[in-house]
Design an enzyme around this catalytic site. Structure first.
Site, PDB file in Angstrom:
ATOM      1  N   SER A 133       0.686  -1.191  -0.032  1.00 19.50           N
ATOM      2  CA  SER A 133       0.027  -0.076  -0.157  1.00 19.50           C
ATOM      3  C   SER A 133       1.020   1.340   0.062  1.00 19.50           C
ATOM      4  O   SER A 133       2.165   1.254   0.348  1.00 19.50           O
ATOM      5  CB  SER A 133      -1.034   0.011   1.123  1.00 19.50           C
ATOM      6  OG  SER A 133      -0.224   0.244   2.342  1.00 19.50           O
ATOM      7  N   ASP A 176      -0.816  -1.626  -3.950  1.00 24.15           N
ATOM      8  CA  ASP A 176      -2.145  -1.765  -3.788  1.00 24.15           C
ATOM      9  C   ASP A 176      -2.967  -0.389  -3.317  1.00 24.15           C
ATOM     10  O   ASP A 176      -2.420   0.262  -2.748  1.00 24.15           O
ATOM     11  CB  ASP A 176      -2.173  -2.568  -2.332  1.00 24.15           C
ATOM     12  CG  ASP A 176      -3.317  -3.195  -2.037  1.00 24.15           C
ATOM     13  OD1 ASP A 176      -4.413  -3.523  -2.890  1.00 24.15           O
ATOM     14  OD2 ASP A 176      -3.765  -3.490  -0.701  1.00 24.15           O
ATOM     15  N   HIS A 177      -4.104  -0.344  -4.107  1.00 21.26           N
ATOM     16  CA  HIS A 177      -4.772   0.898  -3.887  1.00 21.26           C
ATOM     17  C   HIS A 177      -3.976   2.137  -4.238  1.00 21.26           C
ATOM     18  O   HIS A 177      -4.215   3.204  -3.488  1.00 21.26           O
ATOM     19  CB  HIS A 177      -5.466   0.998  -2.435  1.00 21.26           C
ATOM     20  CG  HIS A 177      -6.608  -0.017  -2.529  1.00 21.26           C
ATOM     21  ND1 HIS A 177      -7.892  -0.166  -2.927  1.00 21.26           N
ATOM     22  CD2 HIS A 177      -6.572  -1.141  -1.682  1.00 21.26           C
ATOM     23  CE1 HIS A 177      -8.432  -0.923  -2.527  1.00 21.26           C
ATOM     24  NE2 HIS A 177      -7.556  -1.640  -1.875  1.00 21.26           N
ATOM     25  N   HIS A 184     -12.366  -4.230   4.239  1.00 19.04           N
ATOM     26  CA  HIS A 184     -11.239  -4.521   4.716  1.00 19.04           C
ATOM     27  C   HIS A 184     -11.025  -4.361   6.031  1.00 19.04           C
ATOM     28  O   HIS A 184     -12.172  -3.691   6.653  1.00 19.04           O
ATOM     29  CB  HIS A 184     -10.203  -3.060   4.366  1.00 19.04           C
ATOM     30  CG  HIS A 184     -10.035  -2.948   2.848  1.00 19.04           C
ATOM     31  ND1 HIS A 184     -10.355  -1.746   1.983  1.00 19.04           N
ATOM     32  CD2 HIS A 184      -9.520  -3.578   1.912  1.00 19.04           C
ATOM     33  CE1 HIS A 184     -10.213  -2.089   0.775  1.00 19.04           C
ATOM     34  NE2 HIS A 184      -9.519  -3.221   0.777  1.00 19.04           N
ATOM     35  N   ASN A 234      -7.099 -10.915  -1.498  1.00 17.59           N
ATOM     36  CA  ASN A 234      -6.060 -10.089  -0.793  1.00 17.59           C
ATOM     37  C   ASN A 234      -6.182 -10.591   0.701  1.00 17.59           C
ATOM     38  O   ASN A 234      -7.274 -10.597   1.343  1.00 17.59           O
ATOM     39  CB  ASN A 234      -6.496  -8.617  -1.160  1.00 17.59           C
ATOM     40  CG  ASN A 234      -6.062  -7.903  -2.288  1.00 17.59           C
ATOM     41  OD1 ASN A 234      -5.756  -9.002  -3.221  1.00 17.59           O
ATOM     42  ND2 ASN A 234      -6.239  -6.969  -2.542  1.00 17.59           N
ATOM     43  N   ASN A 242      -4.187  -9.128   4.392  1.00 17.61           N
ATOM     44  CA  ASN A 242      -3.244  -8.110   5.006  1.00 17.61           C
ATOM     45  C   ASN A 242      -3.714  -8.458   6.536  1.00 17.61           C
ATOM     46  O   ASN A 242      -2.911  -8.549   7.380  1.00 17.61           O
ATOM     47  CB  ASN A 242      -3.543  -6.800   4.671  1.00 17.61           C
ATOM     48  CG  ASN A 242      -2.528  -6.137   5.106  1.00 17.61           C
ATOM     49  OD1 ASN A 242      -1.278  -6.372   5.626  1.00 17.61           O
ATOM     50  ND2 ASN A 242      -2.807  -4.865   5.247  1.00 17.61           N
TER      51      ASN A 242
END
Length: 285
Positions: free
Chosen positions: A51, A83-84, A181, A231, A233
Site C-alpha cells: 500500500s 495496492d490501491h 477491509h 487479498n 493483510n
C-alpha cells in the site's frame, strides 16, 4: 534483470483452473520472509501487495530490494504489486522503481472518470510489461489511512463492471461484492451472483479484497464463481501483533526484537500457508 513478474504470468491460469492466487501485503521484512517461506514450502505463486502507507513506512527502494531478494531466493513467480494506488503519478513512480504490477483505485470517482484515469494507467503500464488491477464499487472498512463507512460502501453493478473491463483492458478487476477491509464483526454477506455474472462475461479474474476473516466455505464459493486473486493483510497483522503481545506478557525483560519478531514471523507464515492451501494455489508455481 528483475526476477519479478507481471500478474499475467499466473492469474489467467488460476482463473482457468478454478483456484486463486493470494496477495499478501508486505509491511516489513518479517512479513516478506513469512510470506515467501510459506510459498516456497507450498510451491505457490503469490503477490506482494504494498500500500502507499507501507511504501512511506519502508521506502520504495527497500521495498523493491526485499521483493527482488525474495524472488531470487525462492525461484517462484512473484509479482510486486502497488495496492490501491491513488494516482497515475504514484503508479508510474512504482513502475520506474521496479514494481511488476500496479492497482489504480479510481472507485471513488464517477464511472466515466474512473474509466478515463484507469485507461491512462493501463496504457503506460502495459507498454512496460506491467499488469494493472482496477476497481469498481466501494469496499468498506479501514486500510491504512483510507476509511470507508460500511453504509457508504457500494456494490458493483455487473453491467458496469463488464463495461469497465471492456473500456480499460485491466488485467484483473476488483469489484465490491460485500467484503470489507479489516476484520469482520459478523459474517460478511458476499454477493456471489455479482461475482459470477462479471467473471463469466470477462476473460480476466475477479479480485476479492478484504479476504481476512472470510469463512473458508465463502472463499471456496467465491473461487468457484470466478475469483482468481484474493487479498489478505489484516489476518497477518493480527497474528504478528498478538504473538508479540504474548511474548512480552510472558517476559517483561525481553528487549531483543528478534526474540519477539521470530515467533511473530512464524505465526504469519502459518496464516499464509493455510491461505495458500485454501485458495488452491499449492504446487501451481
Amino acid at each position: 534483470m528483475s526476477l519479478l513478474v507481471s500478474m499475467n504470468e499466473f492469474l489467467p491460469k488460476a482463473k482457468q483452473n478454478k483456484y486463486a492466487v493470494g496477495q499478501f501485503n508486505m509491511n516489513n521484512l518479517e512479513f516478506a520472509q513469512a510470506i515467501v517461506e510459506a510459498a516456497i514450502e507450498e510451491k505457490s505463486p503469490f503477490i506482494f501487495g504494498v500500500s502507499e502507507g507501507a511504501l512511506k513506512y519502508m521506502g520504495i527502494e527497500f521495498t523493491v530490494a526485499i521483493a527482488e531478494a525474495a524472488a531470487k531466493k525462492s525461484g517462484l513467480p512473484i509479482a510486486l504489486h502497488l495496492d490501491h494506488g491513488s494516482s497515475f503519478e504514484v503508479a508510474m513512480k512504482c513502475i520506474r522503481a521496479g514494481f511488476s504490477s500496479v492497482m489504480f483505485d479510481g472507485s471513488h470517482y464517477g464511472f466515466e472518470e474512473n474509466v478515463r484515469l484507469t485507461k491512462e494507467v493501463v496504457k503506460a503500464a502495459h507498454a512496460m510489461g506491467v499488469s494493472v488491477e482496477g476497481e469498481l464499487g466501494t469496499i468498506g472498512g479501514v486500510e491504512d489511512d483510507i476509511n470507508v463507512d460500511e453504509a457508504e460502501a457500494s456494490l458493483a453493478k455487473p453491467e458496469e463492471a463488464i463495461r469497465y473491463y471492456e473500456e480499460t483492458g485491466v488485467d484483473c478487476l476488483a469489484i465490491a461484492v460485500g467484503t470489507a477491509h479489516g476484520m469482520y464483526a459478523g459474517e460478511p454477506n458476499i454477493r456471489f451472483d455479482i461475482i459470477e455474472k462479471v467473471a463469466s462475461a470477462i476473460p480476466v479474474p475477479v479480485v476479492l479484497h478484504g479476504g481476512s476473516g472470510v469463512p473458508d466455505e465463502m472463499i471456496r464459493k467465491s473461487i468457484a464463481a470466478g475469483v482468481g486473486k484474493i487479498n489478505v493483510n489484516t489476518e497477518n497483522q493480527v497474528a504478528c501483533t498478538e504473538t508479540i503481545r504474548q511474548v512480552l506478557a510472558k517476559d517483561a525483560k525481553v528487549y531483543d526484537p528478534r526474540k519477539y519478531l521470530t515467533p511473530a514471523r512464524t505465526a504469519m507464515k502459518d496464516v499464509v500457508r493455510a491461505k495458500i492451501q485454501l485458495f488452491g494455489s499449492s504446487n501451481q508455481a
